[in-house]
Motif scaffolding. Structure first.
Motif, PDB file in Angstrom:
ATOM      1  N   SER A 251       0.821  -1.209   0.000  1.00  0.00           N
ATOM      2  CA  SER A 251       0.000   0.000   0.000  1.00  0.00           C
ATOM      3  C   SER A 251       0.856   1.259   0.000  1.00  0.00           C
ATOM      4  O   SER A 251       0.558   2.217  -0.711  1.00  0.00           O
ATOM      5  CB  SER A 251      -0.937  -0.008   1.212  1.00  0.00           C
ATOM      6  OG  SER A 251      -0.192  -0.099   2.409  1.00  0.00           O
ATOM      7  N   VAL A 255       0.585   3.999  -3.054  1.00  0.00           N
ATOM      8  CA  VAL A 255       0.184   5.387  -2.815  1.00  0.00           C
ATOM      9  C   VAL A 255       1.072   6.331  -3.632  1.00  0.00           C
ATOM     10  O   VAL A 255       0.590   7.302  -4.222  1.00  0.00           O
ATOM     11  CB  VAL A 255       0.271   5.697  -1.302  1.00  0.00           C
ATOM     12  CG1 VAL A 255       0.298   7.186  -1.048  1.00  0.00           C
ATOM     13  CG2 VAL A 255      -0.901   5.061  -0.568  1.00  0.00           C
ATOM     14  N   SER A 256       2.371   6.032  -3.684  1.00  0.00           N
ATOM     15  CA  SER A 256       3.285   6.865  -4.486  1.00  0.00           C
ATOM     16  C   SER A 256       2.920   6.807  -5.960  1.00  0.00           C
ATOM     17  O   SER A 256       3.019   7.807  -6.673  1.00  0.00           O
ATOM     18  CB  SER A 256       4.729   6.389  -4.305  1.00  0.00           C
ATOM     19  OG  SER A 256       5.137   6.561  -2.979  1.00  0.00           O
ATOM     20  N   ASN A 259      -0.097   8.910  -6.629  1.00  0.00           N
ATOM     21  CA  ASN A 259       0.183  10.338  -6.561  1.00  0.00           C
ATOM     22  C   ASN A 259       1.077  10.827  -7.701  1.00  0.00           C
ATOM     23  O   ASN A 259       1.415  12.001  -7.746  1.00  0.00           O
ATOM     24  CB  ASN A 259       0.849  10.673  -5.229  1.00  0.00           C
ATOM     25  CG  ASN A 259      -0.156  10.661  -4.102  1.00  0.00           C
ATOM     26  OD1 ASN A 259      -1.266  11.159  -4.251  1.00  0.00           O
ATOM     27  ND2 ASN A 259       0.200  10.051  -2.985  1.00  0.00           N
ATOM     28  N   GLN A 280      -2.835  -6.293  -5.041  1.00  0.00           N
ATOM     29  CA  GLN A 280      -3.087  -5.064  -4.288  1.00  0.00           C
ATOM     30  C   GLN A 280      -3.236  -3.852  -5.208  1.00  0.00           C
ATOM     31  O   GLN A 280      -3.994  -2.928  -4.908  1.00  0.00           O
ATOM     32  CB  GLN A 280      -1.978  -4.860  -3.257  1.00  0.00           C
ATOM     33  CG  GLN A 280      -2.041  -5.928  -2.173  1.00  0.00           C
ATOM     34  CD  GLN A 280      -0.918  -5.858  -1.166  1.00  0.00           C
ATOM     35  OE1 GLN A 280      -0.398  -4.796  -0.870  1.00  0.00           O
ATOM     36  NE2 GLN A 280      -0.526  -7.004  -0.633  1.00  0.00           N
ATOM     37  N   GLN A 283      -6.681  -3.988  -6.201  1.00  0.00           N
ATOM     38  CA  GLN A 283      -7.531  -3.607  -5.061  1.00  0.00           C
ATOM     39  C   GLN A 283      -7.556  -2.095  -4.865  1.00  0.00           C
ATOM     40  O   GLN A 283      -8.539  -1.545  -4.371  1.00  0.00           O
ATOM     41  CB  GLN A 283      -7.026  -4.286  -3.783  1.00  0.00           C
ATOM     42  CG  GLN A 283      -7.288  -5.785  -3.754  1.00  0.00           C
ATOM     43  CD  GLN A 283      -6.585  -6.479  -2.592  1.00  0.00           C
ATOM     44  OE1 GLN A 283      -5.775  -5.874  -1.900  1.00  0.00           O
ATOM     45  NE2 GLN A 283      -6.897  -7.744  -2.386  1.00  0.00           N
ATOM     46  N   PHE A 284      -6.473  -1.442  -5.238  1.00  0.00           N
ATOM     47  CA  PHE A 284      -6.429   0.024  -5.128  1.00  0.00           C
ATOM     48  C   PHE A 284      -7.121   0.708  -6.306  1.00  0.00           C
ATOM     49  O   PHE A 284      -7.067   1.923  -6.440  1.00  0.00           O
ATOM     50  CB  PHE A 284      -4.980   0.505  -5.016  1.00  0.00           C
ATOM     51  CG  PHE A 284      -4.529   0.686  -3.601  1.00  0.00           C
ATOM     52  CD1 PHE A 284      -4.528   1.929  -2.999  1.00  0.00           C
ATOM     53  CD2 PHE A 284      -4.135  -0.408  -2.843  1.00  0.00           C
ATOM     54  CE1 PHE A 284      -4.134   2.092  -1.682  1.00  0.00           C
ATOM     55  CE2 PHE A 284      -3.731  -0.249  -1.521  1.00  0.00           C
ATOM     56  CZ  PHE A 284      -3.733   1.002  -0.938  1.00  0.00           C
ATOM     57  N   GLY A 285      -7.725  -0.075  -7.150  1.00  0.00           N
ATOM     58  CA  GLY A 285      -8.510   0.479  -8.255  1.00  0.00           C
ATOM     59  C   GLY A 285      -7.681   0.927  -9.441  1.00  0.00           C
ATOM     60  O   GLY A 285      -8.165   1.673 -10.293  1.00  0.00           O
ATOM     61  N   ASP A 288      -9.099   0.589 -12.874  1.00  0.00           N
ATOM     62  CA  ASP A 288     -10.296   1.382 -13.185  1.00  0.00           C
ATOM     63  C   ASP A 288      -9.985   2.860 -13.327  1.00  0.00           C
ATOM     64  O   ASP A 288     -10.839   3.638 -13.733  1.00  0.00           O
ATOM     65  CB  ASP A 288     -11.336   1.195 -12.072  1.00  0.00           C
ATOM     66  CG  ASP A 288     -11.664  -0.272 -11.857  1.00  0.00           C
ATOM     67  OD1 ASP A 288     -11.904  -0.954 -12.869  1.00  0.00           O
ATOM     68  OD2 ASP A 288     -11.656  -0.732 -10.710  1.00  0.00           O
ATOM     69  N   LEU A 289      -8.763   3.237 -12.953  1.00  0.00           N
ATOM     70  CA  LEU A 289      -8.419   4.655 -12.974  1.00  0.00           C
ATOM     71  C   LEU A 289      -8.094   5.140 -14.378  1.00  0.00           C
ATOM     72  O   LEU A 289      -7.713   4.354 -15.252  1.00  0.00           O
ATOM     73  CB  LEU A 289      -7.194   4.907 -12.087  1.00  0.00           C
ATOM     74  CG  LEU A 289      -7.419   5.023 -10.577  1.00  0.00           C
ATOM     75  CD1 LEU A 289      -6.079   5.155  -9.872  1.00  0.00           C
ATOM     76  CD2 LEU A 289      -8.301   6.225 -10.256  1.00  0.00           C
TER      77      LEU A 289
END
Lengths: 454, 312
Positions: A251, A255-256, A259, A280, A283-285, A288-289
């Motif tokens: 995670s 996150v990096s 961003n 993962q 799972q963080f999408g 789909d982004l």
């Protein structure tokens, strides 16, 4: 002085000896079985092989992160032993073929096993034990480049041929290449050559990529090769984070990525690292982004069916490469897959395939050379072209670096609805021919070393 | 600001798993004085039990069955192994529990293989959560439109985060609260706390403290069960998970103070955040939790909230 008629004089004996020695020197050595044994090296490993059997070492990870790959390799190696002793499998398709299905050089093959534990120190100790205690003439198998390289140096030191298992870092046949080590598996540079153009074709030539890279030699090798290959297609690399080997939670790294401006996430991970990171990321999408007006994509450069299975539905649509896949329908692949399925009830993985082919190629080279004497076997393998090993076209074992060149496969994860079985996880997008992935020998520095062990 | 917010969330979520495992560890140590290196193995049993029930029955059933199952495993573990080591040196306790952890890991590998078993999430926990700020435009795709959304004034545009991890943070807060309540405000907690101070005196008062201690181990195991239920879908289901989590969880206990529940939670949050904020620097991240441990133990040898007399 006159010669007596009753016997040879001292001079005639000396002349005769000199003539005999001269004849022996000018006679090509390949006419004489085991000839090199008497001249080139003082001693070579466990040669000569005494008795009615010859022992192969199956040195695979039985514990540790790659234990499942090791188990599949072990199955394949035992099958290879069976086919060498009794016939069957790719002995029906391999060309050139010297094996007769009755062992090697009149000896039945037996084997010993050793656990590399996916740990370089343990792998080296295990291989050494096989050589010193069990008297193996060759050892084969493994998963992870770190264990491969360390055993390759041991092989050179002890004069025992090592037929690699699954090792993908460039270094294995690059800077760390050794005369006694042979790699059938492809490498990260070849992955880049095969995957780069297909990624650009699929996703466009102006993508921004972010790498998450396993922090060890293979990870960095993979990251560098894919970076070179994608940047050659016009992509931009906006970030690269080295993640600890064996990390469980990604995670903080994802996150990096979220961003950043990256619209492609490249996961230079293998094994459970790959399973975790790709799962993962989904799972963080990530899938789909949208960024920069385009769908975010995930790429896993080195695929394995065993790992795709671990990642489940999360591999759907994800691109990568693989050394081989059980769905290939050429004669060699069909022969191997049907024999494996008949023996074990399910299709083999790429790890199984490379181990199987390596074991058969070594045995075949011994039979062709007419000896187990390692320098002769090595010379036989060097520069050898062969077919019927599971690929659509001819393969080559390059003499200068002991890297095998053959077709490699660009694949993508199948949608659950498109799968025909629990093993049918990868769709072959393209079979990239050997000519595309064969690179000049000076791409990587390295010296093989001598034929005599040192 | 978005970057900071997401990093804090990631840190809290990393800390959440460590907190749940550290709670069980420190609870068992605080009450029984046993250093339980098999706690990671309890987590392994939990993730395999959870994934099997979730795949073959339903995750909701697993929510009830797995903590109960782990409670029973914990009690059996205490009655069958731990109680024989109460009066033995800590080194003996470490050896036997570490040995058990290895046995569990290898048995799991033998039964299920070394590869990951995909852990499907229930529909109610799947997908992402969207945090959005003033003027944000959420893309008109179903996966985002149907996702939980939360307005936060400091968010620029919108950001997404794994929804399950937010649930994990919530579950950890609930688990910690329930445990604190149980130990501080119930008769059971009173007896256990008294037993921690002087177990002989509690027995003289006619209370079966051995049974309470067995229940404490069961409780610690049940928390590992909850950790496995919510951690398995994130961290994966492999036999080596327990060993991977054990060292950081044990460090959390040491940093927080041996036997201190509040200390464990505080240390878990610190460790989680420190790992998240050093993610871009792998060299620092590799040593940060050990650095924190060194600094804390230098200035507070009993840990952040450790009490005098425990582990001394």
């Amino acid at each position: 002085m006159t010669m007596t008629k009753k016997g040879a004089s001292r001079r005639s004996v000396l002349r005769g000896s000199a003539a005999l020695a001269g004849t022996a020197l000018v006679t090509p050595h390949f006419f004489v079985k085991n000839a090199w044994a008497q001249g080139e090296c003082a001693t070579v490993g466990n040669f000569p092989v005494e008795g009615p059997t010859v022992t192969f070492g199956f040195n695979v990870p039985m514990t540790g992160a790659y234990a499942d790959e090791g188990a599949d390799q072990l199955r394949a190696l035992q099958l290879a032993q069976k086919h060498i002793n009794e016939g069957g499998g790719i002995l029906a398709t391999l060309q050139p073929l010297a094996l007769t299905g009755q062992g090697v050089l009149g000896k039945q093959v037996v084997h010993v096993t050793g656990d590399t534990q996916t740990n370089p120190d343990a792998a080296r100790q295990s291989a050494r034990r096989m050589i010193e205690r069990d008297g193996v003439i060759m050892f084969c198998g493994g998963s992870s480049s770190a264990t491969a390289v360390t055993r390759q140096y041991l092989a050179q030191e002890m004069g025992i041929v090592y037929m690699h298992g699954l090792t993908h870092a460039n270094e294995t046949t690059g800077v760390d290449r050794r005369r006694y080590g042979f790699r059938q598996f492809f490498n990260t540079h070849m992955t880049g050559l095969a995957l780069g153009p297909i990624l650009a074709n699929e996703y466009g030539g102006d993508r921004a990529a972010f790498h998450l890279t396993a922090d060890y030699n293979w990870g960095h090798s993979m990251s560098g090769s894919i970076k070179d290959a994608t940047e050659a297609q016009g992509w931009n690399t906006v970030g690269n984070i080295a993640t600890p080997l064996g990390a469980t939670d990604y995670s903080q790294f994802l996150v990096s990525v979220l961003n950043s401006d990256a619209d492609v996430l490249i996961l230079n991970h293998y094994g459970n690292d790959m399973v975790n990171s790709v799962t993962q990321a989904v799972q963080f999408g990530m899938r789909d982004l949208q960024k920069n007006g385009r769908d975010v994509q995930i790429v896993v450069p080195l695929y394995s069916r065993l790992m795709a299975r671990g990642a489940g539905d999360n591999v759907e649509g994800v691109f990568g490469t693989t050394n081989w896949n059980w769905t290939k329908d050429n004669p060699g692949a069909l022969a191997f897959v049907s024999a494996f399925e008949e023996e074990y009830g399910f299709p083999p993985s790429q790890a199984a395939h490379t181990a199987y082919v390596q074991c058969i190629l070594y045995a075949n080279a011994c039979e062709m050379a007419g000896t187990f004497y390692a320098p002769e076997v090595i010379r036989t393998l060097e520069g050898m072209t062969y077919s019927g090993d599971g690929y659509d076209s001819e393969s080559l074992y390059r003499a200068e670096d002991h890297q095998s060149f053959h077709d490699i496969l660009v694949v993508r994860g199948k949608a659950p609805s498109a799968r025909t079985s629990e093993f049918d996880l990868l769709q072959i997008v393209d079979t990239v021919p050997r000519s595309v992935v064969e690179y000049p020998i000076d791409t990587f520095p390295g010296e093989l070393g001598e034929y005599c062990p040192a | 600001m978005n970057d900071l917010f997401l990093t804090v969330l990631a840190g809290l979520q990393i800390g959440a798993i460590y907190a749940m495992l550290a709670l069980g560890l420190t609870l068992i140590f605080g009450t029984l004085g046993v250093v339980n290196f098999a706690h990671g193995a309890l987590y392994v049993i939990a993730i395999y039990a959870a994934v099997q029930v979730a795949i073959n029955v339903d995750f909701t059933v697993a929510l009830i069955v797995v903590p109960l199952f782990l409670f029973v495993v914990g009690v059996v573990f205490e009655r069958g192994v731990i109680r024989f080591f109460y009066d033995r040196p800590h080194t003996d306790q470490i050896l036997v529990t570490f040995g058990l952890a290895i046995v569990v890991e290898e048995v799991a590998k033998w039964l299920f293989g070394a590869n990951n078993i995909p852990f499907p999430r229930p529909d109610w926990g799947d997908g992402v959560i969207i945090f959005y700020g003033p003027g944000a435009v959420i893309p008109p795709v179903p996966v985002f439109q149907e996702a939980p959304q939360l307005w936060l004034p400091f968010i620029d545009g919108f950001v997404t985060f794994d929804y399950w991890r937010i649930i994990l943070i919530g579950v950890t807060i609930v688990a910690v609260s329930v445990l604190f309540y149980l130990l501080q405000f119930t008769r059971f907690g009173l007896i256990v706390r008294a037993g921690m101070r002087d177990s002989d005196m509690v027995q003289f008062l006619g209370i079966n403290i051995a049974r309470r201690f067995a229940m404490v181990v069961g409780l610690g195991a049940a928390i590992a069960g909850v950790a496995g239920l919510f951690g398995g879908p994130i961290l994966g289901v492999t036999p080596d998970q327990g060993m991977k989590l054990l060292v950081p969880s044990f460090l959390v206990v040491v940093i927080g103070g041996m036997g201190s529940l509040a200390g464990a939670v505080l240390a878990a949050v610190i460790i989680g955040l420190s790992l998240a904020f050093t993610a871009d620097n792998p060299d620092i991240q590799a040593v940060i939790i050990y650095l924190i441990a060194v600094v804390v133990l230098l200035f507070r040898p009993r840990g952040l909230l450790g009490r005098k007399g425990v582990f001394e």
